[in-house]
Structure formats: structure tokens, C-alpha cells
Design a protein around this motif. Sequence first.
Motif, mmCIF file in Angstrom:
data_model
loop_
_atom_site.group_PDB
_atom_site.id
_atom_site.type_symbol
_atom_site.label_atom_id
_atom_site.label_comp_id
_atom_site.label_asym_id
_atom_site.label_seq_id
_atom_site.Cartn_x
_atom_site.Cartn_y
_atom_site.Cartn_z
ATOM 1 N N ALA A 128 0.837 -1.206 0.000
ATOM 2 C CA ALA A 128 0.000 0.000 0.000
ATOM 3 C C ALA A 128 0.872 1.257 0.000
ATOM 4 O O ALA A 128 0.595 2.208 -0.732
ATOM 5 C CB ALA A 128 -0.933 -0.003 1.215
ATOM 6 N N LEU A 129 1.924 1.244 0.807
ATOM 7 C CA LEU A 129 2.832 2.399 0.841
ATOM 8 C C LEU A 129 3.546 2.554 -0.497
ATOM 9 O O LEU A 129 3.660 3.673 -1.011
ATOM 10 C CB LEU A 129 3.836 2.249 1.979
ATOM 11 N N ALA A 130 4.002 1.472 -1.067
ATOM 12 C CA ALA A 130 4.694 1.541 -2.368
ATOM 13 C C ALA A 130 3.778 2.130 -3.426
ATOM 14 O O ALA A 130 4.188 2.996 -4.207
ATOM 15 C CB ALA A 130 5.163 0.144 -2.785
ATOM 16 N N ARG A 131 2.546 1.698 -3.445
ATOM 17 C CA ARG A 131 1.573 2.167 -4.438
ATOM 18 C C ARG A 131 1.243 3.647 -4.252
ATOM 19 O O ARG A 131 1.106 4.391 -5.229
ATOM 20 C CB ARG A 131 0.310 1.301 -4.294
ATOM 21 N N ASN A 132 1.132 4.093 -2.998
ATOM 22 C CA ASN A 132 0.711 5.467 -2.724
ATOM 23 C C ASN A 132 1.848 6.477 -2.738
ATOM 24 O O ASN A 132 1.693 7.581 -3.228
ATOM 25 C CB ASN A 132 -0.017 5.533 -1.380
ATOM 26 N N VAL A 133 2.967 6.110 -2.170
ATOM 27 C CA VAL A 133 4.073 7.060 -2.017
ATOM 28 C C VAL A 133 4.934 7.131 -3.274
ATOM 29 O O VAL A 133 5.434 8.200 -3.627
ATOM 30 C CB VAL A 133 4.932 6.683 -0.782
ATOM 31 N N TRP A 134 5.090 6.002 -3.935
ATOM 32 C CA TRP A 134 5.946 5.945 -5.129
ATOM 33 C C TRP A 134 5.153 5.352 -6.293
ATOM 34 O O TRP A 134 5.292 4.153 -6.594
ATOM 35 C CB TRP A 134 7.172 5.072 -4.865
ATOM 36 N N PRO A 135 4.336 6.142 -6.976
ATOM 37 C CA PRO A 135 3.510 5.590 -8.058
ATOM 38 C C PRO A 135 4.335 4.933 -9.169
ATOM 39 O O PRO A 135 3.856 4.024 -9.844
ATOM 40 C CB PRO A 135 2.747 6.792 -8.594
ATOM 41 N N ASP A 136 5.576 5.366 -9.350
ATOM 42 C CA ASP A 136 6.448 4.776 -10.377
ATOM 43 C C ASP A 136 7.355 3.686 -9.810
ATOM 44 O O ASP A 136 8.277 3.240 -10.488
ATOM 45 C CB ASP A 136 7.299 5.865 -11.035
ATOM 46 N N GLY A 137 7.105 3.279 -8.592
ATOM 47 C CA GLY A 137 7.911 2.243 -7.953
ATOM 48 C C GLY A 137 8.905 2.832 -6.974
ATOM 49 O O GLY A 137 9.560 3.827 -7.268
ATOM 50 N N PRO A 138 9.024 2.206 -5.800
ATOM 51 C CA PRO A 138 9.939 2.720 -4.770
ATOM 52 C C PRO A 138 11.381 2.331 -5.038
ATOM 53 O O PRO A 138 11.648 1.341 -5.707
ATOM 54 C CB PRO A 138 9.428 2.053 -3.500
ATOM 55 N N PRO A 139 12.316 3.115 -4.484
ATOM 56 C CA PRO A 139 13.714 2.684 -4.513
ATOM 57 C C PRO A 139 13.852 1.376 -3.720
ATOM 58 O O PRO A 139 13.017 1.073 -2.862
ATOM 59 C CB PRO A 139 14.468 3.823 -3.809
ATOM 60 N N GLU A 140 14.877 0.632 -4.000
ATOM 61 C CA GLU A 140 15.110 -0.663 -3.348
ATOM 62 C C GLU A 140 15.033 -0.533 -1.824
ATOM 63 O O GLU A 140 15.773 0.242 -1.220
ATOM 64 C CB GLU A 140 16.487 -1.198 -3.743
ATOM 65 N N GLY A 141 14.125 -1.284 -1.229
ATOM 66 C CA GLY A 141 14.003 -1.340 0.223
ATOM 67 C C GLY A 141 13.245 -0.194 0.871
ATOM 68 O O GLY A 141 12.963 -0.243 2.068
#
Length: 178
Positions: free
Chosen positions: A130-143
Motif C-alpha cells: 500500500a505504501l509503495a503504491r501510494n508514495v511511489w507511483p512509479d515504484g519505490p527505490p530498493e528497500g
Amino acid sequence: MALFGLFRRRPHERAGFALYTAAVEAARDPALFGEDAVPDTLEGRFDLVALHAALLVRRLHRDPDPRGPALAQAVFDAMFADMDLNLREMGVGDMSIGKRVRRMWEAFHGRALAYEKALAAADAPALEAALARNVWPDGPPEGAASRLAAHAMAFDATLAAQPFEGFIAGRAEMGLPA
């Protein structure tokens, strides 16, 4: 007599603003931002404020004290009064403020529901997703998403360990244990 009711403060307004301010301070922790963390942008800042406020509202709603939901509403009201004020200070025109605040409310509500569902199930991977989807719409940095999920779970536990009487007085320990 009805006229005087217009000027009366809501019973938890002051505590709600104090608690929201503490959540904002926690969300501004420089350790949460950076190239391998949350981007230091308007959207990134909103996401961290939304996360910390959602965790605080969650804590207040879960308390057996009957004043919990009213205090949670006061925190929510303080958040959106602050969002309205910030938009005005940024020069957003009066005609579009309502629409922008509504979009922010919808974003907050969706995030809060997703975080609540994952936390209630103690599902760290769901919270991370959920955090990855909301905070980083283009994908989060590793970890980054797993670190933020761990932070959120620790923050949730910190809030859960605090007595309600501190919250009703507008006090909360927002720092995480070392």
C-alpha cells in the motif's frame, strides 16, 4: 442564545490541533526523506503527513474511551483546516480550493483505509504494498517501502502504548524508541 453557539469551541478542537501538529512534526523527520526514501516533494510530504495522521486517528478510534472518535475527528478537522490554509498560502485561487481539498480528502481516506486494513491484519507485506503504491507511483527505490512500512508499524505500536489521557490533553509522544 443560538448565536453564542456559533462562537463556542468544539470540546476537542485544541487537543486535535496539538495532536495533528505533533503528527506533522513526526512526518517531517529528515530521516524519512532522501534518494532511497520518500521524495522531498509536496506529494511526498503529503504522503508522510497522511500516514502519521492516519496512524494517530487509528489509535484514537481504537481506544475504549468514548471520547476517542470525537478526538479522532478533531485531528482530522485540524488536518484539513491546515491543508486549506496551506493551499491558500501557496496562492491557489478560492474557486479551486474546495476541489483540491476534496481530492486531498479522498487521497487521505483511501490511504487510511488501506493502511488500517494491513495494520489490523498485522500484514507487513500488505502495508508495504500500500505504501509503495501510494508514495511511489512509479515504484519505490530498493528497500524504501519495507523501511517505511517498518517505521509505520513501530509508530503504530508507539501510539498504542500511550495512555488516552495524554491524547485528550493534546499530548503525544511521537518519537520512536531508540
